[in-house]
Design a protein around this motif. Sequence first.
Motif, PDB file in Angstrom:
ATOM      1  N   UNK A 111       3.617 -13.681  -8.372  1.00 15.26           N
ATOM      2  CA  UNK A 111       4.799 -12.811  -8.364  1.00 15.26           C
ATOM      3  C   UNK A 111       4.413 -11.388  -8.760  1.00 15.26           C
ATOM      4  N   UNK A 112       3.569 -11.250  -9.767  1.00 13.50           N
ATOM      5  CA  UNK A 112       3.127  -9.909 -10.176  1.00 13.50           C
ATOM      6  C   UNK A 112       2.355  -9.210  -9.064  1.00 13.50           C
ATOM      7  N   UNK A 139       4.844  -8.181  -6.390  1.00 14.98           N
ATOM      8  CA  UNK A 139       5.688  -7.104  -6.890  1.00 14.98           C
ATOM      9  C   UNK A 139       4.926  -5.780  -6.856  1.00 14.98           C
ATOM     10  N   UNK A 140       3.664  -5.810  -7.298  1.00 19.18           N
ATOM     11  CA  UNK A 140       2.858  -4.589  -7.273  1.00 19.18           C
ATOM     12  C   UNK A 140       2.581  -4.138  -5.837  1.00 19.18           C
ATOM     13  N   UNK A 141       2.320  -5.104  -4.945  1.00 21.61           N
ATOM     14  CA  UNK A 141       2.088  -4.743  -3.549  1.00 21.61           C
ATOM     15  C   UNK A 141       3.343  -4.152  -2.928  1.00 21.61           C
ATOM     16  N   UNK A 169       2.177 -23.672  -9.362  1.00 22.37           N
ATOM     17  CA  UNK A 169       2.960 -23.510 -10.591  1.00 22.37           C
ATOM     18  C   UNK A 169       2.151 -22.710 -11.611  1.00 22.37           C
ATOM     19  N   UNK A 170       0.880 -23.051 -11.763  1.00 28.06           N
ATOM     20  CA  UNK A 170       0.040 -22.339 -12.724  1.00 28.06           C
ATOM     21  C   UNK A 170      -0.185 -20.880 -12.363  1.00 28.06           C
TER      22      UNK A 170
END
Length: 92
Positions: free
Chosen positions: A81-82, A85-87, A74-75
């Motif tokens: 996600x970032x 997304x970048x990958x 969670x932390x």
Amino acid sequence: MFLAAIDPNTSGLPGIAALEKIVGALLTYGLIAAVAGIAISAIAWALGSHSSNPHVAGRGKTGVLVSLAAAMLIGASNTLVSFFQNAGSAVH
């Protein structure tokens, strides 16, 4: 055939700000639940160990580990996600 890149935007749909607040609240609830899970599992672990009940002690240990893993995920959710997304955007 070449396709144009489509990037995510924060102004394309109404209600994005409200949705961000809802997701932030869900993250908070998740962290509170993880802390409660650690406390309850630690109590079960202690009671199981004190009463020589290996089944309850083992369940308590598992609960502590699962709650810790949940809190970590969670932390780190925004970072994870970032990263993905970048990958994914680097793949052509």
